[in-house]
Design an enzyme around this catalytic site. Sequence first.
Site, PDB file in Angstrom:
ATOM      1  N   GLU A 199      46.760   4.562 -11.473  1.00  0.00           N
ATOM      2  CA  GLU A 199      46.251   4.972 -10.166  1.00  0.00           C
ATOM      3  C   GLU A 199      47.225   4.555  -9.058  1.00  0.00           C
ATOM      4  OE1 GLU A 199      41.413   4.617 -10.797  1.00  0.00           O
ATOM      5  OE2 GLU A 199      42.474   3.066  -9.678  1.00  0.00           O
ATOM      6  N   CYS A 200      47.697   5.501  -8.284  1.00  0.00           N
ATOM      7  CA  CYS A 200      48.473   5.235  -7.076  1.00  0.00           C
ATOM      8  C   CYS A 200      49.661   4.304  -7.375  1.00  0.00           C
ATOM      9  CB  CYS A 200      47.565   4.671  -5.991  1.00  0.00           C
ATOM     10  SG  CYS A 200      48.262   4.813  -4.319  1.00  0.00           S
TER      11      CYS A 200
END
Length: 435
Positions: free
Chosen positions: A318-319
Site C-alpha cells: 500500500e502506497c
Amino acid sequence: MVSARAVLIAAMASGQGKTTVTAALARSLVRAGQRVRVFKCGPDFIDPMLLERACGAPVHTLDLWMVGIDECRRRLDEAAREADAILVEGVMGLYDGTPSAADLARAFGIPVLAVIDASAMAQTAGAVARGLRDYGPVQLAGVIANRVASTGHAQMVAQSLRDIALVGALPRQSEALPERHLGLALPHELPRLDALLDELADALQLDDAAWQALPAFEAQDSAPAPAVPPLLAGRTIAIARDAAFAFLYPSNLDTLRLLGARLAFFSPLANEAVPETADAVYLPGGYPELHAQTLAGAERWRASIGAAFAANLPILAECGGMMVLAEEITDPDGGRWPMAGLLPGVVRMQARLAGLGAQALGTPAGVLRGHTFHYSRFETPLAPSLHTVRHPAGTPGEAVYCAGSLTASYFHGYFPSNPEAVALLFTEGGAWPAP
C-alpha cells in the site's frame, strides 16, 4: 443509562489547531483522573498516533462511509461504557467532505466544540462560531480559542460569542507540533513529545463549569459486529513496521487477527528479512522517501522480499509499500535510490499533492473501502489491472497493479469494511480481474 461526556472537536479549516487542542484536552483530563477515549474523524494515520500518546488508549477511526454507521455506533457505545470523556477530532473544516465531521456529529447527537484560531482576530471569533453553528446546523457546545495572546484577548473572544460558551483557551505556544508533507511528525521522532503534551495541558485554560455543563453521550445496546470467518487460520502474515512503514490502522491488525492470522512484524529499515515463517507479506504505507538511503542499503531486506515474490507469496503493498517495490525512488531533494525492483518504473516525489480522498476497491468478494493520500507519482510501463473508484464521484481512482502474487497501489484499504476481501488478498495475492 451508562454515559460519558462527548464532544466533536472541529474548526473552520485545517491548520486551526484541532489536533493540538484535542491532545491538550485529552492529556489534561487524563491527569485529572478521567478515563478518556479519543477518536479521529475520517482517514488518518498520524494524528491518532499522537492522540494515543495524549490519552493512553488506542485511537480508532470514525467515518460514516469508510467505517460505516453501525461500526461507528458500536465504537462510541463501547467508549461510553468504559470512559468518562469521549473526544472526536474532526477532519479539515467542519462541513468539508462527503460525509463531513458535521454529518458524523449529527448522526450520533454529539455536540461540537469549535476550535477557533484567534491569533489574527478578536471579536470576529463570534461571527465564525455562529457561522459554524448555524450553517448546518450543528449542536455547538462551545468554543476553544487557540493561540490567544493574553487574558484580555481571551475575554474579547468570549464577549463576542454572545450566547455561545467559551469552554477554554490555549495561549500561543513557543514550540509547536512539527509537521511535514503528510501531516505531523511521527511520535517516535519527537523525544520531547510527552513533555510537550504536558506543557499543552498546563497551558490549556479550561472553564471547568462550562466543561461540566456539556451534555452526556448515552451508550445504547448496539447490535454486535458481524462474525468474521477464520479464513486466514493457520497463516502467518509478515508485516513491515518501523519509521518507514508506520501507517497501520489498529483496526486492520485486529481484523487480520479475527480472520485467524498470526502476525509477525519485521523492520526493513533495520535490514531485517521477511520472516521465514511467512505465508504472506503486508507492506503498509509510511515515509520510505525519508529513509530511502537506508532502504537502498538494506540488502538483506531487499533480497528477502525478492525471494518472497519469487516463491509466489501473496504480497499486499500500500502506497509507501508499493514505492519500495519500484526500481527507484527519487527523494524530495532529488536523490535517486535503488529499491527492490519488483515493479518496473520509478517513484518521484513532488511538492504538489498527487492523490487525496475516499476510494473503494472492487474485488470478487465485494467492495473494500479505504482512501488515498500521497505526494509522489509512480511512472511505470506496467498496465494497471484495475482502478479503485472515488467516493462519492464514482470516477476511476488509483491504479492497482497485479504482478504474480503481488497487489500494489497507492490505495490504503480499511480492512474491517470487508474482511472476506482482505482474506482473498492474503491467500490468492489479489491478482483478480475487475468484477
